[in-house]
Design a protein around this motif. Structure first.
Motif, PDB file in Angstrom:
ATOM      1  N   TYR B 438       0.823  -1.201   0.000  1.00 14.91           N
ATOM      2  CA  TYR B 438       0.000   0.000   0.000  1.00 14.91           C
ATOM      3  C   TYR B 438       0.864   1.262   0.000  1.00 14.91           C
ATOM      4  O   TYR B 438       0.642   2.188  -0.784  1.00 14.91           O
ATOM      5  CB  TYR B 438      -0.935  -0.001   1.214  1.00 14.91           C
ATOM      6  N   LEU B 439       1.856   1.285   0.870  1.00 17.53           N
ATOM      7  CA  LEU B 439       2.649   2.509   1.012  1.00 17.53           C
ATOM      8  C   LEU B 439       3.587   2.746  -0.174  1.00 17.53           C
ATOM      9  O   LEU B 439       3.775   3.880  -0.599  1.00 17.53           O
ATOM     10  CB  LEU B 439       3.429   2.486   2.319  1.00 17.53           C
ATOM     11  N   THR B 440       4.190   1.662  -0.710  1.00 19.17           N
ATOM     12  CA  THR B 440       5.077   1.886  -1.861  1.00 19.17           C
ATOM     13  C   THR B 440       4.250   2.306  -3.071  1.00 19.17           C
ATOM     14  O   THR B 440       4.797   2.841  -4.027  1.00 19.17           O
ATOM     15  CB  THR B 440       5.918   0.640  -2.198  1.00 19.17           C
ATOM     16  N   GLY B 441       2.935   2.100  -3.022  1.00 17.08           N
ATOM     17  CA  GLY B 441       2.046   2.602  -4.059  1.00 17.08           C
ATOM     18  C   GLY B 441       2.053   4.120  -4.129  1.00 17.08           C
ATOM     19  O   GLY B 441       1.630   4.709  -5.124  1.00 17.08           O
ATOM     20  N   HIS B 442       2.527   4.778  -3.065  1.00 16.23           N
ATOM     21  CA  HIS B 442       2.632   6.237  -3.053  1.00 16.23           C
ATOM     22  C   HIS B 442       3.841   6.730  -3.839  1.00 16.23           C
ATOM     23  O   HIS B 442       4.028   7.933  -4.001  1.00 16.23           O
ATOM     24  CB  HIS B 442       2.776   6.760  -1.614  1.00 16.23           C
ATOM     25  N   LEU B 443       4.710   5.798  -4.258  1.00 16.11           N
ATOM     26  CA  LEU B 443       5.948   6.197  -4.930  1.00 16.11           C
ATOM     27  C   LEU B 443       5.723   6.328  -6.430  1.00 16.11           C
ATOM     28  O   LEU B 443       4.861   5.648  -6.981  1.00 16.11           O
ATOM     29  CB  LEU B 443       7.041   5.154  -4.662  1.00 16.11           C
ATOM     30  N   THR B 575      -3.341  -2.711  10.412  1.00 14.53           N
ATOM     31  CA  THR B 575      -4.100  -1.565  10.920  1.00 14.53           C
ATOM     32  C   THR B 575      -3.448  -0.259  10.502  1.00 14.53           C
ATOM     33  O   THR B 575      -4.128   0.776  10.441  1.00 14.53           O
ATOM     34  CB  THR B 575      -4.173  -1.624  12.452  1.00 14.53           C
ATOM     35  N   VAL B 576      -2.133  -0.302  10.221  1.00 15.60           N
ATOM     36  CA  VAL B 576      -1.448   0.905   9.748  1.00 15.60           C
ATOM     37  C   VAL B 576      -2.182   1.447   8.529  1.00 15.60           C
ATOM     38  O   VAL B 576      -2.473   2.643   8.439  1.00 15.60           O
ATOM     39  CB  VAL B 576       0.036   0.584   9.412  1.00 15.60           C
ATOM     40  N   VAL B 577      -2.539   0.546   7.617  1.00 17.55           N
ATOM     41  CA  VAL B 577      -3.217   0.963   6.388  1.00 17.55           C
ATOM     42  C   VAL B 577      -4.604   1.535   6.706  1.00 17.55           C
ATOM     43  O   VAL B 577      -4.952   2.623   6.231  1.00 17.55           O
ATOM     44  CB  VAL B 577      -3.347  -0.224   5.406  1.00 17.55           C
ATOM     45  N   SER B 578      -5.373   0.810   7.527  1.00 20.03           N
ATOM     46  CA  SER B 578      -6.739   1.292   7.783  1.00 20.03           C
ATOM     47  C   SER B 578      -6.707   2.619   8.533  1.00 20.03           C
ATOM     48  O   SER B 578      -7.563   3.478   8.305  1.00 20.03           O
ATOM     49  CB  SER B 578      -7.541   0.239   8.544  1.00 20.03           C
ATOM     50  N   THR B 579      -5.719   2.836   9.393  1.00 22.30           N
ATOM     51  CA  THR B 579      -5.622   4.105  10.103  1.00 22.30           C
ATOM     52  C   THR B 579      -5.318   5.239   9.124  1.00 22.30           C
ATOM     53  O   THR B 579      -5.930   6.309   9.196  1.00 22.30           O
ATOM     54  CB  THR B 579      -4.523   4.055  11.180  1.00 22.30           C
ATOM     55  N   ILE B 580      -4.380   4.971   8.213  1.00 18.56           N
ATOM     56  CA  ILE B 580      -4.054   6.003   7.214  1.00 18.56           C
ATOM     57  C   ILE B 580      -5.305   6.377   6.448  1.00 18.56           C
ATOM     58  O   ILE B 580      -5.576   7.556   6.187  1.00 18.56           O
ATOM     59  CB  ILE B 580      -2.975   5.486   6.231  1.00 18.56           C
ATOM     60  N   LYS B 581      -6.127   5.376   6.112  1.00 23.77           N
ATOM     61  CA  LYS B 581      -7.342   5.637   5.350  1.00 23.77           C
ATOM     62  C   LYS B 581      -8.353   6.420   6.178  1.00 23.77           C
ATOM     63  O   LYS B 581      -8.923   7.403   5.697  1.00 23.77           O
ATOM     64  CB  LYS B 581      -7.961   4.320   4.879  1.00 23.77           C
ATOM     65  N   THR B 582      -8.583   5.998   7.437  1.00 15.70           N
ATOM     66  CA  THR B 582      -9.588   6.710   8.244  1.00 15.70           C
ATOM     67  C   THR B 582      -9.163   8.132   8.529  1.00 15.70           C
ATOM     68  O   THR B 582     -10.007   9.019   8.648  1.00 15.70           O
ATOM     69  CB  THR B 582      -9.837   6.027   9.609  1.00 15.70           C
ATOM     70  N   LEU B 583      -7.862   8.363   8.699  1.00 12.66           N
ATOM     71  CA  LEU B 583      -7.408   9.721   9.030  1.00 12.66           C
ATOM     72  C   LEU B 583      -7.215  10.569   7.764  1.00 12.66           C
ATOM     73  O   LEU B 583      -6.880  11.743   7.854  1.00 12.66           O
ATOM     74  CB  LEU B 583      -6.094   9.673   9.798  1.00 12.66           C
ATOM     75  N   HIS B 584      -7.415   9.953   6.568  1.00  9.77           N
ATOM     76  CA  HIS B 584      -7.202  10.648   5.296  1.00  9.77           C
ATOM     77  C   HIS B 584      -5.838  11.318   5.234  1.00  9.77           C
ATOM     78  O   HIS B 584      -5.712  12.497   4.938  1.00  9.77           O
ATOM     79  CB  HIS B 584      -8.305  11.699   5.047  1.00  9.77           C
ATOM     80  N   LEU B 585      -4.806  10.560   5.555  1.00  8.18           N
ATOM     81  CA  LEU B 585      -3.451  11.127   5.580  1.00  8.18           C
ATOM     82  C   LEU B 585      -2.902  11.293   4.171  1.00  8.18           C
ATOM     83  O   LEU B 585      -3.137  10.467   3.298  1.00  8.18           O
ATOM     84  CB  LEU B 585      -2.507  10.193   6.339  1.00  8.18           C
ATOM     85  N   ARG B 586      -2.158  12.385   3.961  1.00  6.71           N
ATOM     86  CA  ARG B 586      -1.434  12.564   2.703  1.00  6.71           C
ATOM     87  C   ARG B 586       0.047  12.369   3.002  1.00  6.71           C
ATOM     88  O   ARG B 586       0.598  12.993   3.900  1.00  6.71           O
ATOM     89  CB  ARG B 586      -1.658  13.968   2.141  1.00  6.71           C
ATOM     90  N   LEU B 587       0.678  11.464   2.226  1.00  5.57           N
ATOM     91  CA  LEU B 587       2.088  11.168   2.473  1.00  5.57           C
ATOM     92  C   LEU B 587       2.916  11.468   1.235  1.00  5.57           C
ATOM     93  O   LEU B 587       2.544  11.075   0.124  1.00  5.57           O
ATOM     94  CB  LEU B 587       2.262   9.695   2.847  1.00  5.57           C
ATOM     95  N   ALA B 588       4.037  12.167   1.437  1.00  7.74           N
ATOM     96  CA  ALA B 588       4.990  12.363   0.348  1.00  7.74           C
ATOM     97  C   ALA B 588       5.695  11.036   0.113  1.00  7.74           C
ATOM     98  O   ALA B 588       5.728  10.191   1.009  1.00  7.74           O
ATOM     99  CB  ALA B 588       5.998  13.444   0.732  1.00  7.74           C
ATOM    100  N   PRO B 589       6.255  10.824  -1.116  1.00  8.21           N
ATOM    101  CA  PRO B 589       6.911   9.535  -1.399  1.00  8.21           C
ATOM    102  C   PRO B 589       7.952   9.134  -0.337  1.00  8.21           C
ATOM    103  O   PRO B 589       7.961   7.986   0.122  1.00  8.21           O
ATOM    104  CB  PRO B 589       7.574   9.767  -2.754  1.00  8.21           C
ATOM    105  N   ALA B 590       8.794  10.098   0.057  1.00 12.96           N
ATOM    106  CA  ALA B 590       9.828   9.766   1.036  1.00 12.96           C
ATOM    107  C   ALA B 590       9.203   9.347   2.361  1.00 12.96           C
ATOM    108  O   ALA B 590       9.630   8.381   2.998  1.00 12.96           O
ATOM    109  CB  ALA B 590      10.758  10.965   1.243  1.00 12.96           C
ATOM    110  N   GLN B 591       8.150  10.062   2.755  1.00 12.85           N
ATOM    111  CA  GLN B 591       7.459   9.722   4.009  1.00 12.85           C
ATOM    112  C   GLN B 591       6.855   8.323   3.924  1.00 12.85           C
ATOM    113  O   GLN B 591       6.931   7.542   4.867  1.00 12.85           O
ATOM    114  CB  GLN B 591       6.347  10.730   4.287  1.00 12.85           C
ATOM    115  N   ALA B 592       6.249   8.022   2.774  1.00 10.05           N
ATOM    116  CA  ALA B 592       5.622   6.713   2.603  1.00 10.05           C
ATOM    117  C   ALA B 592       6.663   5.602   2.738  1.00 10.05           C
ATOM    118  O   ALA B 592       6.431   4.585   3.404  1.00 10.05           O
ATOM    119  CB  ALA B 592       4.936   6.628   1.244  1.00 10.05           C
ATOM    120  N   TYR B 593       7.833   5.822   2.117  1.00  9.63           N
ATOM    121  CA  TYR B 593       8.874   4.799   2.182  1.00  9.63           C
ATOM    122  C   TYR B 593       9.350   4.605   3.620  1.00  9.63           C
ATOM    123  O   TYR B 593       9.446   3.484   4.110  1.00  9.63           O
ATOM    124  CB  TYR B 593      10.052   5.176   1.280  1.00  9.63           C
TER     125      TYR B 593
END
Lengths: 75, 647
Positions: B438-443, B575-593
Motif C-alpha cells: 500500500y505505502l510503496t504505491g505512493h511512490l 491496521t497501519v493501512v486502515s488508520t491512514i485511510k480513516t485519518l485521510h493522511l497525505r504522504l509524500a513519497p519519502a514519508q511513505a517509504y
C-alpha cells in the motif's frame, strides 16, 4: 594416519578417532552417536555439507565441522 | 491407574503409537513451568486402566535442550510423574540407537521396560528383517515389533505392557561394561551422592554415570560443589584413559547395543535410493536451486489459494460490519461494526494464508525435505548464531510471525531456538506485505518494486543481524560450526493424519489470539478513536499522536497521523493501512517509504509478543526482543529519512 572427515571419498567407511571442536559442537555430535569409535559411511562429500550414515541414522555435518572430525580408514 | 511412559528418539512415531493405543481421550497440555507439549491419553486393558505419557523425543539422557531435560528428569524421578512401565520406541531401521537408549534408561535403575520396534513394514520392504525373539533373549526385555502407521502389533504391545506392569514378566536388561577407571570413578561418585544427597543406591549409580558423561545442567542442579568435583574426576579419568571419558561411556553402551542388534537383524537395508537422493538434495548448487523453486512454489501457492479464501471472508466481515452499523443504535453499532468486526475481521482474514502455508510447510517437514534444506543452510546460518532449521520458522513467519514462533520448536539446539524466536519478528509477515504494498504505491512508478524489495532485503539483514547480536548478548561469542549437525530422516510420503494434526496445533494458536487479545485490543483502539470526541475532532489517539509528533518528526520526518498509524499498528500491522485511510493522511513519497520501513521493523505485533512470551516463558527475553526491534527500527528509519532528505 588420521585425516579429516571432509577429506574422505564418497562411499568409504571410516572410524571416528577424535573430535577437535568446541564444547557445544562436540556435545551435539556425541549425542547423535558421532563420537570417537563410531563407524560412519560417507554418503556425500565434495562442496557443501558432508552426509554420513551411522548405525543410528543419517546426518549432515557442515563442512567446517567435518574438518574437525578426525577419522581413520577401515582396512 | 497405571502410568506408561513412551520414550524414544525424535521421528520414531511415538505420537502415532499413542493414537493407536488410545484412539480417543488424547489430552494436550504443557509440562509444569515450561512450554513443552505434554500429551497423555488413557486406555483400558484386561480390566486395568493405563495412562500413557508421551515423553519428549530424545537421543540420549545427557540433555542439550529443554524438552529433553523433561524426559531425563522424569526418568531420574525428579518430576512428579513416576511411570510403572517405560516403553522405549525404536525405529527398526535405526535399531541400535533405540537399544542404546534402552540400556541407558536401564542404567538409572529402571527394569520395568518394554522395547517397541516401530516401522517394521518399512524395514521389511527395504530388505531388513528383525528377529524379535533373539532380541528379546539377549536384552531380557519384552520386544514388540509393530507398525504404528498400519496399526499392527498394538495388541501385543498392550499385552507386554500389562505383563510387565502386573509383574508377570520381570525384565533384567544387561549392563554395559566400562573400562576399570570409569567403574572406579562411578562407584566413588555414587557413594558420595548416596551419602551427601541421600539418593537411593541404584539411582545414585545412574546419576554418577550421567554426571561423568558430561551432563553439566544436572551437576549444577544437584548443587553444592558437585560441578567442580565432577570436573576433577573428569580430568583424572581423561589422563588415566588417554581418551575422552564421555565418549568412552557412550561407546561402551553403543558397542553392547550394536552387538545385540547385529545378532537379531539380518539383511542390509537397500538405502541406495535415499543416498542418491541426498547427494542431490544436499548439493549446494542443485539442492540450493531446488530449495529455491520449492519454497517459491509454497509461497506462490499459499498466496494464490489464500486470496481465494480470504476475499469471501473479508466480504463477510464487511457485510457483518455494515449490518451492525445500520441495525444497532450508537455506540453499539460503531463498536461492533468499526471495532470488533473490522479489527478481528482484518486479522482473521489472514488465517487462510497461515493455514495453507503451515499445511504445505508441515507436509514438507513430514517428508523429511525440510531437514535437507536445513542441512544446506546450516553453514551460513550458524555464523549468525542460528540453526539450519531456523529456516523453517523463518519461512512460516513470512505468512505470520505467530505460527513461526510456535514452529521454531523443531530446532533442537536450545540456544539457536531462543535466538531464532527473539529475532523472528524482523521477518515481514503477510500483514506487513499489505502495508509495504500500500505505502510503496505512493511512490512514482519505476520505484515501487525496488522500494518494496529493498524493505524485504533490509528486514532480512535485520533478522540475521539481531540474531548475531542476541547470541552475543545472551551466550557470548558464537561458537563456530556448533549448529551445523542436522539429522536427515528418511525421505517418505507424508502421512496425512500427522500433517493435519500438526498443522492444526501450529495454526490454532492464531485463532485463539484473534478471539482474545486481538478482540480486546480492537475494542480498546476503537474506543480511543471515538472518545472523548470522534476521530478528526480531538479523539484520544489524536492527542497521543500529537504528543509523539516531535519524536517521529525529528527522527523520521513523519507527522502525528503517521504516529497514530504506528501506534495502532502494534495491534496488528495491517491496521497501519486502515488508520491512514480513516485519518485521510497525505504522504509524500519519502514519508511513505520511511513509514513502510519503520512499520515493518518497529515492534512485533501484539499477538507475536504474546507468542514470544508463551514460547520463552520469560518477560525479560520478550522485552529484549521488543527493545531490539524498536532500536533497530529507529536506527534504520532514521538513516533512511536522513538519506532521502539529503538526496
Amino acid at each position: 594416519m588420521p585425516k579429516s572427515l571432509a577429506e574422505v571419498e564418497e562411499g568409504r567407511t571410516v572410524r571416528i578417532v577424535d573430535v577437535v571442536a568446541g564444547r557445544g559442537a562436540a556435545a551435539m555430535l556425541y549425542n547423535l552417536g558421532l563420537r570417537p569409535g563410531a563407524r560412519v559411511e560417507v554418503i556425500r562429500s565434495g562442496p557443501g555439507p558432508v552426509v554420513v550414515r551411522t548405525e543410528g541414522g543419517t546426518f549432515s555435518i557442515g563442512r567446517g565441522l567435518a574438518f574437525k572430525v578426525l577419522v581413520e580408514e577401515e582396512e | 491407574m497405571r502410568v506408561v511412559a513412551l520414550v524414544g528418539p525424535p521421528n520414531v512415531g511415538k505420537t502415532t503409537i499413542m493414537s493407536r493405543l488410545c484412539r480417543t481421550s488424547l489430552e494436550v497440555g504443557n509440562w509444569a513451568g515450561v512450554t513443552v507439549e505434554r500429551r497423555t491419553c488413557v486406555y483400558e486393558f484386561r480390566g486395568s486402566r493405563y495412562r500413557v505419557v508421551d515423553l519428549p523425543g530424545t537421543y540420549s539422557l545427557v540433555t542439550t535442550s529443554e524438552d529433553q531435560r523433561i524426559t531425563r528428569d522424569v526418568l531420574l524421578g525428579r518430576l512428579d510423574e513416576h511411570p510403572d512401565v517405560i516403553v522405549v520406541v525404536a525405529d527398526a531401521l535405526n535399531l541400535v540407537r533405540g537399544v542404546s537408549l534402552l540400556l541407558e534408561i536401564a542404567e538409572l535403575g529402571h527394569t520395568h521396560l518394554v522395547l517397541a520396534v516401530n516401522m517394521m513394514d518399512e524395514a521389511e520392504r527395504l530388505g531388513l528383517s528383525v528377529d524379535a525373539q533373539t532380541l528379546e533373549r539377549r536384552l531380557r526385555v519384552p520386544v514388540v515389533p509393530l507398525s504404528a502407521k498400519r496399526g499392527t502389533g498394538i495388541r501385543r504391545l498392550k499385552r507386554a505392557i500389562a505383563d510387565v506392569a502386573e509383574g508377570r514378566i520381570e525384565p533384567d536388561p544387561p549392563r554395559a561394561e566400562y573400562p576399570r577407571p570409569i567403574l572406579v570413578a562411578v562407584r566413588r561418585l555414587a557413594e558420595e551422592l548416596e551419602r551427601g544427597l541421600g539418593e537411593p543406591r541404584e539411582r545414585a549409580r545412574g546419576l554418577a554415570i550421567k554426571l561423568l558423561e558430561g551432563d553439566v545442567d544436572l551437576a549444577e542442579r544437584l548443587g553444592g560443589d558437585l560441578s567442580e568435583r565432577v570436573e576433577r574426576l573428569h580430568r583424572e579419568l581423561s589422563e588415566a584413559l588417554g581418551r575422552d571419558p564421555r565418549a568412552e561411556i557412550k561407546r561402551a553402551r553403543d558397542d553392547l547395543a550394536s552387538e545385540i542388534v547385529r545378532a537379531a537383524v539380518s539383511g542390509r537395508p537397500a538405502l541406495d535410493r535415499q543416498a542418491r537422493l541426498d547427494r542431490v538434495l544436499v548439493h549446494p548448487l542443485w539442492g540450493g536451486l531446488l530449495a529455491g523453486v520449492v519454497l517459491s512454489g509454497v509461497f506462490a501457492l499459499s498466496f494464490y489459494l489464500g486470496d481465494l479464501l480470504a476475499e469471501p471472508l473479508e466480504d463477510a466481515f464487511d457485510a457483518l460490519g455494515d449490518w451492525a452499523r445500520r441495525a444497532l443504535p450508537d455506540p453499539w453499532g460503531g463498536l461492533l461494526g468499526d471495532g470488533v468486526f473490522a479489527g478481528v475481521g482484518a486479522v482473521l482474514a489472514m488465517y487462510p494464508y497461515i493455514l495453507i502455508m503451515t499445511l504445505l510447510l508441515t507436509a514438507l517437514e513430514d517428508t523429511g525435505y525440510t531437514a535437507r534444506v536445513a542441512a544446506l543452510l546450516s553453514g551460513p546460518l550458524s555464523r549468525f548464531g542460528l540453526h539450519g532449521k531456523s529456516v523453517f520458522p523463518a519461512a512460516l513467519s513470512l505468512a505470520c510471525n505467530v505460527p513461526g514462533v510456535t514452529g521454531a520448536r523443531i530446532i533442537d539446539d536450545p540456544r539457536a531456538l531462543t535466538v531464532t524466536v527473539l529475532a523472528l519478528p524482523a521477518v515481514p509477515c503477510s500483514a506487513r506485505l499489505t502495508v509495504i504494498a500500500y505505502l510503496t504505491g505512493h511512490l512514482p512508478d519505476p520505484w515501487r518494486v525496488p522500494a518494496a524489495v529493498s524493505i524485504y532485503a533490509i528486514a532480512l539483514l535485520t533478522f540475521l543481524g539481531t540474531a548475531a547480536l542476541l547470541h552475543r548478548l545472551l551466550y557470548g561469542p558464537i561458537e563456530p560450526h556448533a549448529g551445523t549437525v542436522v539429522e536427515l530422516p528418511r525421505m517418505r510420503r507424508p502421512h496425512p493424519g500427522t500433517v493435519f494434526r500438526v498443522t492444526w496445533l501450529r495454526s490454532n494458536e492464531f485463532l485463539r489470539k484473534a478471539g482474545t487479545v486481538i478482540l480486546a485490543a480492537s475494542i480498546a483502539i476503537w474506543a480511543l478513536t471515538q472518545y472523548p470526541a470522534p476521530l478528526g475532532h480531538g479523539s484520544a489517539v489524536e492527542v497521543i499522536g500529537r504528543a509523539l509528533e516531535p519524536v517521529t518528526g525529528a527522527l523520521f520526518g513523519l507527522d502525528w497521523g503517521s504516529a497514530v498509524a504506528l501506534l495502532t499498528g502494534v495491534l496488528a500491522k495491517e491496521t497501519v493501512v486502515s488508520t491512514i485511510k480513516t485519518l485521510h493522511l497525505r504522504l509524500a513519497p519519502a514519508q511513505a517509504y520511511v513509514l513502510a520501513l519503520v512499520s515493518t521493523l518497529y515492534i512485533p505485533c501484539a499477538s507475536t509478543i504474546g507468542a514470544i512470551y508463551s514460547e520463552t516463558g520469560s518477560a525479560r527475553l520478550t522485552a529484549l526482543s521488543v527493545a531490539l526491534n524498536l532500536g533497530v527500527a529507529t536506527l534504520v528509519g532514521g538513516l533512511a529519512h536522513l538519506a532521502l532528505s539529503v538526496a
